[in-house]
Design a protein around this motif. Sequence first.
Motif, PDB file in Angstrom:
ATOM      1  N   SER A 239       0.814  -1.224   0.000  1.00  0.00           N
ATOM      2  CA  SER A 239       0.000   0.000   0.000  1.00  0.00           C
ATOM      3  C   SER A 239       0.842   1.266   0.000  1.00  0.00           C
ATOM      4  N   ALA A 240       2.177   1.103   0.036  1.00  0.00           N
ATOM      5  CA  ALA A 240       3.049   2.283   0.143  1.00  0.00           C
ATOM      6  C   ALA A 240       3.210   3.012  -1.182  1.00  0.00           C
ATOM      7  N   HIS A 241       3.091   2.322  -2.301  1.00  0.00           N
ATOM      8  CA  HIS A 241       3.237   2.991  -3.595  1.00  0.00           C
ATOM      9  C   HIS A 241       2.494   2.203  -4.663  1.00  0.00           C
ATOM     10  N   ARG A 242       2.320   2.833  -5.798  1.00  0.00           N
ATOM     11  CA  ARG A 242       1.623   2.194  -6.914  1.00  0.00           C
ATOM     12  C   ARG A 242       2.556   2.069  -8.112  1.00  0.00           C
ATOM     13  N   GLU A 243       2.283   1.071  -8.938  1.00  0.00           N
ATOM     14  CA  GLU A 243       2.993   0.894 -10.195  1.00  0.00           C
ATOM     15  C   GLU A 243       1.954   0.910 -11.314  1.00  0.00           C
ATOM     16  N   ASN A 244       2.039   1.967 -12.162  1.00  0.00           N
ATOM     17  CA  ASN A 244       1.049   2.133 -13.236  1.00  0.00           C
ATOM     18  C   ASN A 244      -0.375   2.146 -12.682  1.00  0.00           C
ATOM     19  N   GLY A 245      -0.510   2.758 -11.525  1.00  0.00           N
ATOM     20  CA  GLY A 245      -1.837   2.895 -10.925  1.00  0.00           C
ATOM     21  C   GLY A 245      -2.284   1.697 -10.127  1.00  0.00           C
ATOM     22  N   ASN A 246      -1.480   0.623 -10.083  1.00  0.00           N
ATOM     23  CA  ASN A 246      -1.866  -0.597  -9.370  1.00  0.00           C
ATOM     24  C   ASN A 246      -0.979  -0.808  -8.151  1.00  0.00           C
ATOM     25  N   LEU A 247      -1.552  -1.436  -7.140  1.00  0.00           N
ATOM     26  CA  LEU A 247      -0.786  -1.796  -5.961  1.00  0.00           C
ATOM     27  C   LEU A 247      -0.052  -3.107  -6.240  1.00  0.00           C
ATOM     28  N   PRO A 248       1.293  -3.102  -6.202  1.00  0.00           N
ATOM     29  CA  PRO A 248       2.036  -4.332  -6.507  1.00  0.00           C
ATOM     30  C   PRO A 248       2.040  -5.264  -5.294  1.00  0.00           C
ATOM     31  N   PRO A 249       2.298  -6.553  -5.509  1.00  0.00           N
ATOM     32  CA  PRO A 249       2.449  -7.458  -4.368  1.00  0.00           C
ATOM     33  C   PRO A 249       3.708  -7.125  -3.582  1.00  0.00           C
ATOM     34  N   VAL A 250       3.720  -7.515  -2.318  1.00  0.00           N
ATOM     35  CA  VAL A 250       4.914  -7.326  -1.496  1.00  0.00           C
ATOM     36  C   VAL A 250       5.978  -8.316  -1.969  1.00  0.00           C
ATOM     37  N   ALA A 251       7.205  -7.849  -2.119  1.00  0.00           N
ATOM     38  CA  ALA A 251       8.262  -8.703  -2.663  1.00  0.00           C
ATOM     39  C   ALA A 251       8.518  -9.912  -1.758  1.00  0.00           C
ATOM     40  N   VAL A 252       8.589 -11.096  -2.342  1.00  0.00           N
ATOM     41  CA  VAL A 252       8.958 -12.315  -1.630  1.00  0.00           C
ATOM     42  C   VAL A 252       9.590 -13.271  -2.642  1.00  0.00           C
ATOM     43  N   ASP A 253      10.748 -13.829  -2.312  1.00  0.00           N
ATOM     44  CA  ASP A 253      11.369 -14.757  -3.255  1.00  0.00           C
ATOM     45  C   ASP A 253      11.039 -16.194  -2.861  1.00  0.00           C
ATOM     46  N   ALA A 257       9.778 -17.817   0.782  1.00  0.00           N
ATOM     47  CA  ALA A 257       8.468 -18.462   0.884  1.00  0.00           C
ATOM     48  C   ALA A 257       8.602 -19.902   1.361  1.00  0.00           C
ATOM     49  N   GLU A 258       9.644 -20.604   0.914  1.00  0.00           N
ATOM     50  CA  GLU A 258       9.889 -21.970   1.365  1.00  0.00           C
ATOM     51  C   GLU A 258      10.106 -22.006   2.880  1.00  0.00           C
ATOM     52  N   LEU A 259      10.864 -21.043   3.384  1.00  0.00           N
ATOM     53  CA  LEU A 259      11.096 -20.976   4.824  1.00  0.00           C
ATOM     54  C   LEU A 259       9.785 -20.788   5.578  1.00  0.00           C
ATOM     55  N   LEU A 260       8.907 -19.937   5.060  1.00  0.00           N
ATOM     56  CA  LEU A 260       7.625 -19.702   5.739  1.00  0.00           C
ATOM     57  C   LEU A 260       6.712 -20.912   5.657  1.00  0.00           C
ATOM     58  N   LEU A 261       6.821 -21.684   4.573  1.00  0.00           N
ATOM     59  CA  LEU A 261       6.049 -22.925   4.508  1.00  0.00           C
ATOM     60  C   LEU A 261       6.561 -23.904   5.556  1.00  0.00           C
ATOM     61  N   SER A 262       7.878 -23.978   5.731  1.00  0.00           N
ATOM     62  CA  SER A 262       8.447 -24.852   6.763  1.00  0.00           C
ATOM     63  C   SER A 262       8.024 -24.399   8.156  1.00  0.00           C
ATOM     64  N   ILE A 263       8.059 -23.087   8.392  1.00  0.00           N
ATOM     65  CA  ILE A 263       7.622 -22.553   9.684  1.00  0.00           C
ATOM     66  C   ILE A 263       6.145 -22.872   9.911  1.00  0.00           C
TER      67      ILE A 263
END
Length: 284
Positions: A239-253, A257-263
Motif C-alpha cells: 500500500s506504500a506505492h503504486r505501479e502504473n496505478g496498481n498496488l504491486p504485491p509485497v516482494a517475496v522470493d 516463501a519456502e522458509l515460511l512454509l516450513s515454519i
Amino acid sequence: MNNNTFLKFEFDLRVSDNIQFFDIVMSDQTHRLQNILDIQVSAKSNSTFLKKAVGEIQPNIKVFNQSSGYREWEWIFDPNDISALEGVRSGDLHFSIEVKALVEVRENGNKIIPITGSQQIKISESDWIRFIRNFGYSTKYGMTLPTSLLNDTSWTQAYEHLELAREHMQRGFTYDALRQCLSVIESYTDIGNGRGGPYMAKSWEMFLEDVSDQKKSGIIGLLTGVSTYLNKIGHHRNSAHRENGNLPPVAVDQNEAELLLSISQLVVTYLEKLKPNGGNANVR
C-alpha cells in the motif's frame, strides 16, 4: 557403451529408502563378450548448477551371474545429496548414469579391454517428492527431522493440512502458497470461536486455558506473529506505492516463501497439539 556393448537396466524408487536398479543385463551385438571383470557406475545431475556425482550407486558384477542370486544394485542418497538437488531443482530431475567396466572379449584369442558409456534417465517431480519423504523432507528445500517427530500424529496431520500449500510452492506460486498456509492456521480459530482472526490474542485463548501466563504470552506472540506475516506478505498488496496505478504485491522470493512454509508446518503441528480435546480444524 563403446565396443558395441550395451548395459540395460530398470530403476525403481518406490519400494525402499534407496533407489534400486534391477533387470540389469550387459550384452554386445558381436557376441564377443566373455566375462565382466570389474564395473563402476555413478550418477551425475544434468543441472547446469550441479555438475557432479550425486548419491552412491553400488554395483555388483555378481548380477551378471545368473546363479549368484544377486539381481539388484542400490543407489544410496543421504540428506546432503537431497539438499544439493533440491537447491537447484525446478521440476523433474535428469541424470546421466556413467559406466566404466573392464571386460574380457573374444578377439584374436581373448583379451581384456576397458569400456565406457552413459545413459540419460529422468525422475519425475512427483516420484521424487514421494521418495524424499522417506528422509523427512516436507518442502522443496528439505527439512530433516527426528524419527520421533515424523511418527507423531500431530506432524502427520499438519503435513496433510498443508498439502495444497506445498503444491502451490512446487509450481512456483509463492503468494498462493502463503495464503494457503494462512488459511490453514486461521481455520483453527474456528475451534475457539475466535474473533478478529489469528492475528488477535483472544482468538487463541481457548487453546491456552491451562498454560501459565508467561508461556501463554510467548505462544500467542508466535501464532499471531506468523499469521500477521503470512497476511501482510501473502495476502495484502503493497500500500506504500503504486505501479502504473496498481498496488504491486509485497516482494517475496522462492527461498523466503519456502522458509515460511516450513515454519507453517511447525506452527500447525503445534496447533494440533494445543487444540482442545475433540477439536477438529475445518481446514480450508
